[in-house]
Design an enzyme around this catalytic site. Structure first.
Site, PDB file in Angstrom:
ATOM      1  N   CYS A 172      19.925 -33.054  -6.146  1.00 57.86           N
ATOM      2  CA  CYS A 172      19.871 -31.535  -5.432  1.00 57.86           C
ATOM      3  C   CYS A 172      18.746 -30.892  -6.220  1.00 57.86           C
ATOM      4  O   CYS A 172      17.906 -31.017  -5.829  1.00 57.86           O
ATOM      5  CB  CYS A 172      21.435 -30.873  -4.942  1.00 57.86           C
ATOM      6  SG  CYS A 172      20.865 -29.441  -3.240  1.00 57.86           S
ATOM      7  N   HIS A 187      24.133 -35.434  -3.243  1.00 55.10           N
ATOM      8  CA  HIS A 187      25.326 -35.339  -3.715  1.00 55.10           C
ATOM      9  C   HIS A 187      25.799 -36.435  -3.754  1.00 55.10           C
ATOM     10  O   HIS A 187      26.299 -37.086  -2.789  1.00 55.10           O
ATOM     11  CB  HIS A 187      26.162 -34.290  -3.930  1.00 55.10           C
ATOM     12  CG  HIS A 187      25.604 -32.831  -3.894  1.00 55.10           C
ATOM     13  ND1 HIS A 187      25.280 -32.791  -5.577  1.00 55.10           N
ATOM     14  CD2 HIS A 187      24.934 -31.822  -3.681  1.00 55.10           C
ATOM     15  CE1 HIS A 187      24.473 -31.399  -5.464  1.00 55.10           C
ATOM     16  NE2 HIS A 187      24.228 -31.025  -3.753  1.00 55.10           N
ATOM     17  N   GLU A 198      28.553 -37.034  -6.679  1.00 55.07           N
ATOM     18  CA  GLU A 198      29.130 -36.754  -7.041  1.00 55.07           C
ATOM     19  C   GLU A 198      30.708 -36.043  -7.541  1.00 55.07           C
ATOM     20  O   GLU A 198      31.392 -36.095  -7.814  1.00 55.07           O
ATOM     21  CB  GLU A 198      28.513 -36.417  -8.711  1.00 55.07           C
ATOM     22  CG  GLU A 198      27.646 -34.564  -8.572  1.00 55.07           C
ATOM     23  CD  GLU A 198      27.020 -34.395  -7.754  1.00 55.07           C
ATOM     24  OE1 GLU A 198      26.225 -35.589  -7.432  1.00 55.07           O
ATOM     25  OE2 GLU A 198      26.488 -33.415  -7.272  1.00 55.07           O
TER      26      GLU A 198
END
Lengths: 197, 294
Positions: free
Chosen positions: A83, A178, A180
């Site tokens: 990002c 994302h 994560e």
């Protein structure tokens, strides 16, 4: 012993979701080092540029004299940006209102919040071939950047709705989304096993 | 129903994750918003009046004028938040229609509903809510908040309440992790939240949404102490634009938040900032003017 336990990976921690990346590194058994000052780059083998606000990262990189050493590191060692991290690795930001100076590591142009403001943030499944055939991964696009141009030397690893969303150039990799935010570490492991550490 | 795996909820909490380690600044004009962004703020809160002015001027405090919010959205690239009154779901709907990035259901504004908070799950835009203790935090999260913050005592420049709230939540969280099943039932009952939720928080040992500090932060050291006590980012209200040198103070608080555990950097950030906001000691405020009990 994990197969990554010999690696120490830095996570740029000027601002953003660096704890999530640190947590995922812990899950796969790699060591981590938060990077806030130039000397934090000294003993790491690779670096993650997390999500967050690229405007803020850009300011803090200059304020704490990280620009030069960070750029050098990213040119030589494996780096992975998510990002805002993708924005920082890009060559150019279109309509660069906040005057963010990118590190210019991957030959792509991006538009910030190219998928819209938070109201339009979303999670969807992306199809990625990480070497073992196509797999489905949950990807969160949060005020995400959109890639608008991709250089010849850049490989598109994942495309989503006609835009590259995961790209690679030499030792650098960047995702607009994302992966994560939960415990799925497949993309992190792809980075750790494919980037010539 | 509480579903933390809901995709929409995940991207709401996701934005809160992205704001971690940063400073969210109250601004009342486009010019202030630009100063905040240039100083390194990771978001701004668009307001009609800062809390210290609301406190000084009195009257009913409401959601900001949409024109003001639009003006601030135009000038900055970072997320823009705005406040709605507690329980005022129509103000929240308006803020969502204006595409603000985060809604603060805030005790700083005059509460609209004495009994209920906004039912936050159906909204696509995330909410942050203030809390003083674990019970309030759990109730707000149950209602759908994607981030919680301490209430502190806004508009005072006195950090004591924020510290009290951070410590309360920290201690209660620790206690929760070693409780027996019947004690967990007690916590659920006492705090009017579901036992399943209490069990989940007890098991993981952390709240399922980020916890930020707010209310009374006026100096770099204030930001540092909040971060060291477990806050994951800080909100600064009146502390910046009520000081004699907003650019400097804004920059200094951002530096001290990123480097909260490096006292030499906090020390450097604290030098020569001019007059901080004058402030008002919380213990000298008459009870009916206290905001954190709202």
């Amino acid at each position: 012993m994990s197969k990554y336990s010999h690696l120490t990976i830095g996570v740029l921690a000027t601002q953003g979701d660096f704890q999530r990346h640190q947590y995922q590194l812990e899950l796969v058994g790699a060591r981590s080092q938060l990077v806030k000052l130039p000397h934090h780059l000294d003993n790491i083998e690779g670096l993650i540029l997390p999500g967050g606000e690229s405007t803020t990262m850009n300011i803090m990189i200059d304020r704490f004299k990280l620009r030069e050493p960070l750029t050098q590191f990213c040119r030589l060692k494996p780096v992975y940006g998510t990002c805002a991290g993708m924005i920082m690795l890009a060559r150019k930001i279109e309509d660069n209102q906040a005057g963010v100076k990118t590190l210019g590591i991957i030959d792509i142009d991006v538009v910030r919040t190219g998928y819209g403001r938070q109201l339009h943030s979303f999670e969807d499944r992306i199809e990625a071939d990480l070497g073992n055939g196509p797999e489905s991964i949950a990807a969160a696009f949060i005020r995400a950047p959109r890639v608008t141009r991709i250089g010849k030397a850049v490989e598109t690893v994942v495309e989503y709705k006609n835009s590259p969303v995961l790209v690679k150039q030499e030792k650098a990799m960047a995702g607009a989304f994302h992966a994560e935010l939960d415990d799925d570490t497949r993309l992190l492991e792809y980075f750790l096993s494919n980037n010539l550490f | 129903m509480i579903n933390f795996n809901d995709k929409q909820h995940k991207v709401k909490v996701g934005l809160a994750e992205m704001l971690k380690g940063g400073v969210i600044m109250d601004v009342t004009t486009a010019e202030q918003a630009k100063i905040a962004e240039d100083a390194g703020a990771c978001a701004v809160m668009a307001l009609e009046r800062v809390p210290s002015d609301i406190r000084a001027q009195g009257g009913v405090a409401r959601m900001a004028d949409p024109d003001k919010i639009e003006e601030i959205k135009q000038i900055v690239t970072i997320p823009v938040m705005a406040k709605c009154r507690i329980g005022h779901f129509a103000e929240a709907q308006v803020l969502e229609a204006l595409e603000v990035d985060f809604i603060d259901e805030s005790e700083v504004l005059t509460p609209a509903d004495e009994k209920y908070h906004v039912h936050k799950w159906p909204f696509k835009v995330p909410f942050v809510c203030g809390c003083r203790n674990l019970g309030e935090a759990l109730r707000r999260i149950s209602e759908g908040a994607a981030m919680i913050r301490t209430k502190g005592e806004a508009g005072t420049g006195d950090i004591s309440e924020a510290i009290r709230h951070l410590r309360e939540i920290g201690s209660a969280m620790k206690a929760l992790t070693i409780m027996s099943e019947e004690e967990l039932y007690g916590v659920a009952k006492e705090n009017r939240v579901s036992i399943e939720f209490v069990r989940m928080v007890a098991k993981t040992g952390k709240l399922p949404v980020p916890n930020f500090a707010a209310g009374g932060i006026a100096t770099p050291a204030d930001a540092s102490i909040c971060m060291q006590l477990g806050a994951e980012a800080v909100f600064v209200g009146s502390g910046i634009f009520e000081s004699s040198n907003p650019q400097h103070v804004a920059k200094a608080i951002v530096s001290a938040t990123t480097h909260y555990n490096d006292a030499s950097i906090v020390a450097n950030a604290s030098r020569g900032l001019g007059d901080p906001m004058k402030g008002i000691q919380v213990s000298s405020i008459p009870e009916e003017e206290i905001l954190h009990t709202r």
